[in-house]
Design an enzyme around this catalytic site. Structure first.
Site, mmCIF file in Angstrom:
data_model
loop_
_atom_site.group_PDB
_atom_site.id
_atom_site.type_symbol
_atom_site.label_atom_id
_atom_site.label_comp_id
_atom_site.label_asym_id
_atom_site.label_seq_id
_atom_site.Cartn_x
_atom_site.Cartn_y
_atom_site.Cartn_z
ATOM 1 N N ASP A 29 0.621 -1.403 -0.248
ATOM 2 C CA ASP A 29 0.509 -0.113 0.236
ATOM 3 C C ASP A 29 0.910 1.547 -0.106
ATOM 4 O OD1 ASP A 29 0.612 -0.699 2.303
ATOM 5 O OD2 ASP A 29 -1.211 0.036 3.157
ATOM 6 N N TYR A 86 2.722 -12.489 -2.000
ATOM 7 C CA TYR A 86 1.649 -12.650 -2.443
ATOM 8 C C TYR A 86 1.167 -12.622 -3.598
ATOM 9 C CZ TYR A 86 -0.248 -7.834 -3.795
ATOM 10 O OH TYR A 86 -0.127 -6.969 -4.691
ATOM 11 N N TRP A 101 2.430 -14.799 1.752
ATOM 12 C CA TRP A 101 3.178 -15.334 2.901
ATOM 13 C C TRP A 101 4.403 -13.849 3.872
ATOM 14 C CZ3 TRP A 101 1.882 -16.373 -1.326
ATOM 15 C CH2 TRP A 101 1.715 -17.879 -2.114
ATOM 16 N N ASN A 165 -6.226 1.736 6.644
ATOM 17 C CA ASN A 165 -6.369 0.429 5.995
ATOM 18 C C ASN A 165 -6.424 -0.653 6.300
ATOM 19 O OD1 ASN A 165 -6.020 -0.026 3.079
ATOM 20 N ND2 ASN A 165 -3.928 0.665 2.762
ATOM 21 N N ALA A 256 -7.064 1.275 -5.474
ATOM 22 C CA ALA A 256 -7.288 2.506 -5.554
ATOM 23 C C ALA A 256 -7.551 3.542 -5.199
ATOM 24 C CB ALA A 256 -9.182 2.340 -5.811
ATOM 25 N N GLY A 257 -7.208 3.225 -3.629
ATOM 26 C CA GLY A 257 -7.139 4.273 -2.928
ATOM 27 C C GLY A 257 -5.882 4.795 -2.407
ATOM 28 N N ASP A 258 -4.107 3.479 -2.224
ATOM 29 C CA ASP A 258 -3.264 3.818 -2.455
ATOM 30 C C ASP A 258 -2.923 4.817 -3.747
ATOM 31 O OD1 ASP A 258 -2.893 1.615 -0.762
ATOM 32 O OD2 ASP A 258 -2.389 0.533 -2.261
HETATM 33 P P1 ADP Z 1 -9.878 1.468 -1.295
HETATM 34 O O1 ADP Z 1 -8.900 1.353 -2.226
HETATM 35 O O2 ADP Z 1 -8.522 2.014 -0.283
HETATM 36 O O3 ADP Z 1 -10.619 1.005 -0.307
HETATM 37 P P2 ADP Z 1 -11.793 3.332 -2.054
HETATM 38 O O4 ADP Z 1 -12.945 1.733 -2.413
HETATM 39 O O5 ADP Z 1 -12.598 4.361 -1.643
HETATM 40 O O6 ADP Z 1 -10.234 3.260 -1.435
HETATM 41 O O7 ADP Z 1 -11.562 4.473 -3.236
HETATM 42 C C1 ADP Z 1 -10.622 4.771 -3.301
HETATM 43 C C2 ADP Z 1 -11.178 5.846 -4.145
HETATM 44 O O8 ADP Z 1 -10.302 4.918 -5.767
HETATM 45 C C3 ADP Z 1 -12.534 6.523 -4.509
HETATM 46 O O9 ADP Z 1 -12.609 8.298 -3.403
HETATM 47 C C4 ADP Z 1 -12.491 7.125 -5.219
HETATM 48 O O10 ADP Z 1 -12.178 8.492 -5.536
HETATM 49 C C5 ADP Z 1 -11.950 5.963 -6.627
HETATM 50 N N1 ADP Z 1 -13.140 5.420 -6.637
HETATM 51 C C6 ADP Z 1 -12.955 3.714 -5.964
HETATM 52 N N2 ADP Z 1 -13.783 2.921 -7.238
HETATM 53 C C7 ADP Z 1 -14.609 4.395 -7.947
HETATM 54 C C8 ADP Z 1 -15.011 3.627 -9.238
HETATM 55 N N3 ADP Z 1 -15.819 2.183 -9.246
HETATM 56 N N4 ADP Z 1 -15.453 4.405 -9.889
HETATM 57 C C9 ADP Z 1 -14.927 5.743 -10.243
HETATM 58 N N5 ADP Z 1 -13.991 5.927 -9.150
HETATM 59 C C10 ADP Z 1 -13.360 5.203 -8.310
#
Ligand code: ADP
Length: 308
Positions: A29, A86, A101, A165, A256-258
């Site tokens: 991450d 992983y 692991w 996280n 996505a979050g990273d």
């Molecule tokens: P994490 O990956 O930490 O669980 P999220 O699922 O909230 O976090 O996603 C992080 C960011 O990725 C969101 O704030 C958004 O900007 C983007 N994101 C996630 N899923 C989508 C999606 N289906 N469509 C567009 N943007 C997305």
């Protein structure tokens, strides 16, 4: 030059391509965030703080950090340990399963390498980022030294950034996690939680619940992510809800979050306002989820970001 440190673990990622072939990559991450920050904000010094081994994979990993132009002055080499691994497999319905692991990985020893010179280097940064995964990876007997270092960095004016996280399997109990997270929220100047991450720990269901929970800690900048729904920010007392354009063709939501975190922090270090930082961060996350794996190929990522 602005400087941010990312403390945590980078692992060898093995992805099943077919019955007999594995694709090899590196991911984790905080590493993912450091990479996406650097790709979008080249003038910022993005530094990874971790421990590897002296084996061939560790050498390849270090080479990869250099290729991504990350600072490696705090990448330590443990004499006996090796990096965690992983394995990801995607079934016929697109469901991913992960096997790890990492219980004995070199990164778990990173705090053992702290000394006054290392702390001085960390104290020269503008921000210090760690996640709930970083916290879980630090061995329990090294936690006191870790929290002491956080106090030192805060006193030196480094902004402390925390993304919870939450990964249940890395913790002994929910109580242990909550106790460590309380310390993290107390120290944080910026936090970037996802709603899903905190659901199990604090029974929160919405961005509003998360905000209410965090309001007890006096954190200056709170950025709450909620997938494609929205992002809520409370920064310097100003509350804003940002709309996210949902991606229609989601390929793989890993990191996505990273990506969001790295680009958001790069934007803030570049003095962009919160709304612009969220837009850029959401764009980066949207690009990443349309590609397989944690780290999108540089050319594809840079081209997509240039179109914004
Ligand atoms: P994490 O990956 O930490 O669980 P999220 O699922 O909230 O976090 O996603 C992080 C960011 O990725 C969101 O704030 C958004 O900007 C983007 N994101 C996630 N899923 C989508 C999606 N289906 N469509 C567009 N943007 C997305």
């Amino acid at each position: 030059m602005k400087k941010i440190f990312f403390l945590g673990e980078c692992m060898l990622e093995l992805r099943a391509i077919d019955g007999t072939t594995l694709n090899q990559a590196f991911a984790g991450d905080v590493y993912n965030s450091a990479v996406y920050l650097k790709r979008c904000f080249n003038s910022i010094n993005s530094v990874i703080v971790t421990a590897l081994g002296t084996d061939a994979i560790s050498q390849k990993m270090r080479h990869c950090f250099v290729e991504e132009q990350l600072g490696t002055q705090l990448v330590f080499a443990h004499a006996e340990k090796v990096p965690g691994v992983y394995y990801i497999e995607t079934d016929e319905h697109g469901e991913r399963s992960f096997t790890y692991w990492r219980n004995d990985s070199a990164a778990r020893k990173v705090i053992d390498f702290y000394n006054p010179t290392v702390i001085d280097e960390l104290a020269s940064g503008d921000m210090f980022f760690f996640s709930g995964i970083s916290l879980a990876v630090i061995e329990p007997n090294a936690r006191a030294a870790f929290w002491q270092s956080i106090d030192t960095l805060k006193a030196a004016g480094v902004k402390i950034v925390f993304d919870p996280n939450y990964r249940a399997r890395l913790w002994q109990s929910i109580e242990e996690t909550k106790q460590q997270y309380a310390l993290a929220f107390q120290s944080a100047d910026i936090t970037l939680p996802g709603v899903e991450d905190l659901q199990v720990l604090y029974a929160v269901e919405s961005v509003e619940d998360v905000l209410a929970h965090l309001s007890n800690y006096g954190i200056n900048e709170i950025v709450i992510k909620n997938g494609p729904e929205s992002v809520l920010t409370l920064a310097d007392g100003q509350l804003d809800r940002h709309t996210i354009t949902p991606v229609e063709n989601v390929v793989d939501t890993t990191s996505a979050g990273d990506a969001f975190n790295g680009v958001y922090l790069g934007a803030r270090l570049s003095a962009l306002p919160v709304s612009e930082a969220v837009n850029k961060a959401a764009k980066a996350a949207a690009v990443v989820i349309q590609q397989p794996g944690a780290i999108t190929a540089k050319t594809i990522f840079n081209r997509a970001m240039a179109d914004t």
